[in-house]
Design a protein around this motif. Structure first.
Motif, PDB file in Angstrom:
ATOM      1  N   PRO A   1       0.801  -1.238   0.000  1.00 12.31           N
ATOM      2  CA  PRO A   1       0.000   0.000   0.000  1.00 12.31           C
ATOM      3  C   PRO A   1       0.831   1.284   0.000  1.00 12.31           C
ATOM      4  O   PRO A   1       0.432   2.279  -0.609  1.00 12.31           O
ATOM      5  CB  PRO A   1      -0.838  -0.115   1.280  1.00 12.31           C
ATOM      6  CG  PRO A   1      -0.099  -1.090   2.145  1.00 12.31           C
ATOM      7  CD  PRO A   1       0.560  -2.046   1.206  1.00 12.31           C
ATOM      8  N   LEU A   2       1.984   1.273   0.673  1.00 17.57           N
ATOM      9  CA  LEU A   2       2.806   2.481   0.743  1.00 17.57           C
ATOM     10  C   LEU A   2       3.452   2.819  -0.601  1.00 17.57           C
ATOM     11  O   LEU A   2       3.701   3.984  -0.910  1.00 17.57           O
ATOM     12  CB  LEU A   2       3.883   2.324   1.823  1.00 17.57           C
ATOM     13  CG  LEU A   2       3.374   2.156   3.264  1.00 17.57           C
ATOM     14  CD1 LEU A   2       4.541   1.947   4.214  1.00 17.57           C
ATOM     15  CD2 LEU A   2       2.553   3.376   3.690  1.00 17.57           C
ATOM     16  N   HIS A   3       3.746   1.782  -1.383  1.00 20.15           N
ATOM     17  CA  HIS A   3       4.398   1.998  -2.680  1.00 20.15           C
ATOM     18  C   HIS A   3       3.390   2.071  -3.836  1.00 20.15           C
ATOM     19  O   HIS A   3       3.791   2.281  -4.982  1.00 20.15           O
ATOM     20  CB  HIS A   3       5.392   0.865  -2.964  1.00 20.15           C
ATOM     21  CG  HIS A   3       6.461   0.727  -1.920  1.00 20.15           C
ATOM     22  ND1 HIS A   3       7.496   1.631  -1.794  1.00 20.15           N
ATOM     23  CD2 HIS A   3       6.643  -0.193  -0.938  1.00 20.15           C
ATOM     24  CE1 HIS A   3       8.282   1.265  -0.794  1.00 20.15           C
ATOM     25  NE2 HIS A   3       7.794   0.167  -0.249  1.00 20.15           N
ATOM     26  N   TYR A   4       2.114   1.889  -3.523  1.00 18.23           N
ATOM     27  CA  TYR A   4       1.078   1.813  -4.574  1.00 18.23           C
ATOM     28  C   TYR A   4       1.051   3.049  -5.495  1.00 18.23           C
ATOM     29  O   TYR A   4       1.052   2.902  -6.718  1.00 18.23           O
ATOM     30  CB  TYR A   4      -0.294   1.601  -3.930  1.00 18.23           C
ATOM     31  CG  TYR A   4      -1.423   1.489  -4.926  1.00 18.23           C
ATOM     32  CD1 TYR A   4      -1.582   0.337  -5.696  1.00 18.23           C
ATOM     33  CD2 TYR A   4      -2.344   2.529  -5.100  1.00 18.23           C
ATOM     34  CE1 TYR A   4      -2.616   0.225  -6.616  1.00 18.23           C
ATOM     35  CE2 TYR A   4      -3.379   2.426  -6.027  1.00 18.23           C
ATOM     36  CZ  TYR A   4      -3.512   1.276  -6.773  1.00 18.23           C
ATOM     37  OH  TYR A   4      -4.530   1.167  -7.684  1.00 18.23           O
ATOM     38  N   PRO A   5       1.045   4.286  -4.940  1.00 20.22           N
ATOM     39  CA  PRO A   5       0.995   5.466  -5.833  1.00 20.22           C
ATOM     40  C   PRO A   5       2.181   5.556  -6.786  1.00 20.22           C
ATOM     41  O   PRO A   5       2.046   6.065  -7.901  1.00 20.22           O
ATOM     42  CB  PRO A   5       0.991   6.650  -4.854  1.00 20.22           C
ATOM     43  CG  PRO A   5       0.498   6.079  -3.562  1.00 20.22           C
ATOM     44  CD  PRO A   5       1.031   4.687  -3.519  1.00 20.22           C
ATOM     45  N   THR A   6       3.351   5.058  -6.332  1.00 20.14           N
ATOM     46  CA  THR A   6       4.547   5.124  -7.174  1.00 20.14           C
ATOM     47  C   THR A   6       4.538   4.033  -8.241  1.00 20.14           C
ATOM     48  O   THR A   6       4.815   4.293  -9.417  1.00 20.14           O
ATOM     49  CB  THR A   6       5.821   4.970  -6.304  1.00 20.14           C
ATOM     50  OG1 THR A   6       5.792   5.944  -5.264  1.00 20.14           O
ATOM     51  CG2 THR A   6       7.074   5.133  -7.140  1.00 20.14           C
ATOM     52  N   ILE A   7       4.216   2.796  -7.798  1.00 19.17           N
ATOM     53  CA  ILE A   7       4.245   1.650  -8.727  1.00 19.17           C
ATOM     54  C   ILE A   7       3.149   1.758  -9.779  1.00 19.17           C
ATOM     55  O   ILE A   7       3.387   1.571 -10.974  1.00 19.17           O
ATOM     56  CB  ILE A   7       4.108   0.319  -7.947  1.00 19.17           C
ATOM     57  CG1 ILE A   7       5.303   0.124  -7.014  1.00 19.17           C
ATOM     58  CG2 ILE A   7       4.009  -0.864  -8.919  1.00 19.17           C
ATOM     59  CD1 ILE A   7       5.182  -1.057  -6.077  1.00 19.17           C
ATOM     60  N   MET A   8       1.927   2.080  -9.356  1.00 15.55           N
ATOM     61  CA  MET A   8       0.783   2.081 -10.274  1.00 15.55           C
ATOM     62  C   MET A   8       0.409   3.505 -10.715  1.00 15.55           C
ATOM     63  O   MET A   8      -0.772   3.843 -10.811  1.00 15.55           O
ATOM     64  CB  MET A   8      -0.421   1.400  -9.616  1.00 15.55           C
ATOM     65  CG  MET A   8      -0.206  -0.052  -9.237  1.00 15.55           C
ATOM     66  SD  MET A   8       0.320  -1.087 -10.622  1.00 15.55           S
ATOM     67  CE  MET A   8      -1.136  -1.047 -11.652  1.00 15.55           C
ATOM     68  N   ARG A   9       1.414   4.310 -11.003  1.00 13.29           N
ATOM     69  CA  ARG A   9       1.125   5.655 -11.514  1.00 13.29           C
ATOM     70  C   ARG A   9       0.596   5.548 -12.952  1.00 13.29           C
ATOM     71  O   ARG A   9       0.773   4.522 -13.615  1.00 13.29           O
ATOM     72  CB  ARG A   9       2.350   6.544 -11.433  1.00 13.29           C
ATOM     73  CG  ARG A   9       3.547   6.083 -12.213  1.00 13.29           C
ATOM     74  CD  ARG A   9       4.763   6.943 -11.908  1.00 13.29           C
ATOM     75  NE  ARG A   9       5.903   6.572 -12.718  1.00 13.29           N
ATOM     76  CZ  ARG A   9       6.738   5.588 -12.423  1.00 13.29           C
ATOM     77  NH1 ARG A   9       6.557   4.870 -11.317  1.00 13.29           N
ATOM     78  NH2 ARG A   9       7.762   5.318 -13.219  1.00 13.29           N
TER      79      ARG A   9
END
Length: 310
Positions: free
Chosen positions: A127-135
């Motif tokens: 969840p913490l990396h979601y905005p970066t990975i799934m941009r």
């Protein structure tokens, strides 16, 4: 398209030869197709118009609805028209075009379902990396790769279809052109072609199903560390996706991962994943998704308000 035979047209036998049943087929599948187009277009318009549905999940859902509409359109209109027609003739070129379109949009649906599973995995497990990975740029690249993969798969299928020689009867015991019913008419040793078909379509269906089920098992296992509310929301989303996966991949695997034999149930099984699943998807994704339902309400309320002001 180059022909490897003396046949210029085929006759589709359809789902039934009974006149009363043909009328039932027309009514039932006209309703199914109309529901598919309206339901999926409603999702497409809602996602495009709503600012609240900008997450990657709805970005992929947009393309799933687009693929569903096109996938159903490759077979349903002809099935509907042919149910009231005495001459159900399809030319060789039209048949090959239908084979290409069927596999192009069918494989696109498989790839989009896999991307939706990847999105849910990252959202729940990272969840913490979601905005970066799934941009958005990444999502656009993934969808582009899905279109390219679908095109490559379809080209491989059409090459196999074009290599089939037809020198005997031109009666296709089906409601559409696909490799399995065409193989039955081919006057050649079918072992190699069937092996290639299984290694292409069969492998795509089977590997896609395995990848999806493994991803959802991992997601469900990781939910034990989440709060009760988080588990409930994630379970609701995953359950929806799993239902769609089973409904689509079950019939697909049954058709494309077996020796070159035909069964009486083949046509009904094919109906289920070419027409039934695209019809059910809008209901599954809207009835179980509060965000989509709320966005639809806001969209139509704003439309009604703007019309009343005029």
């Amino acid at each position: 398209m180059q022909q490897n035979n003396s046949i210029t047209e085929f006759i589709l036998l359809g789902l039934t030869q009974d006149l009363r049943k043909k009328k039932m087929v027309f009514v039932i599948f006209f309703i199914f197709y109309l529901g598919t187009v309206v339901g999926n277009l409603l999702i497409i318009v809602t996602i495009k118009s709503s600012r609240t549905l900008g997450s990657p999940m709805y970005y992929f859902l947009f393309y799933l609805s687009l693929a569903d509409s096109c996938f159903s359109t490759t077979t349903a209109p002809r099935l509907i028209v042919d149910s009231l027609s005495t001459k159900r003739i399809i030319t060789y070129n039209e048949c090959m075009t239908q084979v290409f379109a069927l596999h192009f949009f069918g494989s696109m649906e498989i790839f989009v379902l896999i991307l939706m599973a990847v999105d849910r995995y990252v959202a729940i497990c990272k969840p913490l990396h979601y905005p970066t990975i799934m941009r958005r740029q990444v999502c656009t690249i993934l969808i582009t790769l899905a279109w390219i993969g679908s095109f490559i798969h379809s080209i491989a299928q059409i090459i196999l279809a074009l290599r089939l020689p037809f020198c005997g009867p031109n009666l296709i015991d089906h409601y559409c052109c696909d490799l399995q019913p065409l193989l039955k008419l081919a006057c050649m040793d079918k072992y190699v072609i069937n092996l290639l078909m299984v290694s292409n379509s069969g492998a795509l269906c089977s590997s896609g199903f395995v990848i999806l089920m493994i991803s959802y098992i991992v997601i469900l296992y990781s939910l034990r560390n989440h709060s009760a509310e988080g588990r409930k929301k994630a379970l609701s989303t995953c359950t929806t996706h799993i239902i769609v996966v089973v409904l689509f991949f079950g019939p697909c695997i049954f058709i494309y991962t077996r020796p070159p034999t035909t069964f009486p149930m083949d046509k009904m099984v094919a109906v289920f994943y070419t027409i039934g699943t695209p019809f059910l998807n809008p209901f599954i994704y809207t009835l179980r998704n509060a965000e989509v339902k709320n966005a639809m309400r806001k969209l139509w309320c704003s439309k009604i308000t703007s019309e009343s002001k005029r």
